[in-house]
Scaffold this active site. Structure first.
Site, PDB file in Angstrom:
ATOM      1  N   HIS A  62       0.831  -1.201   0.000  1.00 11.56           N
ATOM      2  CA  HIS A  62       0.000   0.000   0.000  1.00 11.56           C
ATOM      3  C   HIS A  62       0.869   1.256   0.000  1.00 11.56           C
ATOM      4  O   HIS A  62       2.066   1.189   0.210  1.00 11.56           O
ATOM      5  CB  HIS A  62      -0.995   0.020   1.164  1.00 11.56           C
ATOM      6  N   HIS A  64       1.125   5.283   1.499  1.00 12.26           N
ATOM      7  CA  HIS A  64       0.691   6.318   2.439  1.00 12.26           C
ATOM      8  C   HIS A  64       1.249   7.643   1.952  1.00 12.26           C
ATOM      9  O   HIS A  64       2.454   7.747   1.717  1.00 12.26           O
ATOM     10  CB  HIS A  64       1.307   6.091   3.821  1.00 12.26           C
ATOM     11  N   TYR A 126       3.962   9.218  11.767  1.00 12.01           N
ATOM     12  CA  TYR A 126       3.356   7.902  11.591  1.00 12.01           C
ATOM     13  C   TYR A 126       3.709   7.318  10.230  1.00 12.01           C
ATOM     14  O   TYR A 126       4.095   6.159  10.116  1.00 12.01           O
ATOM     15  CB  TYR A 126       1.840   8.004  11.752  1.00 12.01           C
ATOM     16  N   GLN A 130       6.037   3.929  10.005  1.00 11.40           N
ATOM     17  CA  GLN A 130       5.107   2.809   9.983  1.00 11.40           C
ATOM     18  C   GLN A 130       5.792   1.496   9.644  1.00 11.40           C
ATOM     19  O   GLN A 130       5.513   0.471  10.254  1.00 11.40           O
ATOM     20  CB  GLN A 130       3.973   3.061   9.002  1.00 11.40           C
TER      21      GLN A 130
END
Length: 156
Positions: A62, A64, A126, A130
């Protein structure tokens, strides 16, 4: 982190969004050469539209990003543009991927978005950290074989 206000001809704005989106079937394809190419493609597309990538990280399955999107664009139109054009550009660079992804659709439908507000530093941290956190959690979740009934060796 200082709050930066952007401006258009008659507008001062600060519209920041945390966006997460995934490859089709959540395949773990965003790594090595493809990872750097997708990062470059997304940066280029954002530059074309005047969108700033404040923070971004490509995980194996994914993406971000923390984006500053001008108010003249809706989030949905920006995401349609980013996912559509980046998909086409990725298939142009990596022609062998079209056999895994039929119809030249690299990204899954949909995305997650949340407004940032004054939590920009927290969300940027974050996104940055991550992957390290995920690796640490994976290491902690490995359990050694143990007797579920609490009987030690030799006990009956």
């Amino acid at each position: 982190m200082a709050q930066k206000a952007y401006s258009l001809s008659h507008t001062k704005w600060m519209c920041k969004y945390h966006v997460v989106f995934t490859p089709k079937y959540r395949r773990k394809v965003i790594y090595n050469q493809i990872r750097s190419d997708i990062g470059e493609i997304l940066r280029k597309l954002c530059e074309y539209k005047g969108i700033e990538i404040i923070e971004g990280h490509l995980m194996p399955d994914h993406v971000h990003v923390l984006l500053a999107i001008p108010p003249k664009y809706s989030v949905s139109s920006v995401m349609g543009y980013l996912k559509g054009k980046s998909s086409l550009m990725a298939f142009d660079k990596h022609a062998n991927m079209k056999y895994k992804f039929g119809n030249r659709k690299f990204w899954a439908e949909g995305y997650y978005v949340s407004t940032v507000g004054l939590n920009e530093a927290t969300i940027a941290k974050y996104i940055r950290e991550q992957e390290k956190a995920d690796i640490a959690i994976d290491r902690l979740s490995v359990k050694e074989c143990e007797d579920p009934f609490g009987r030690g060796p030799g006990r009956k």
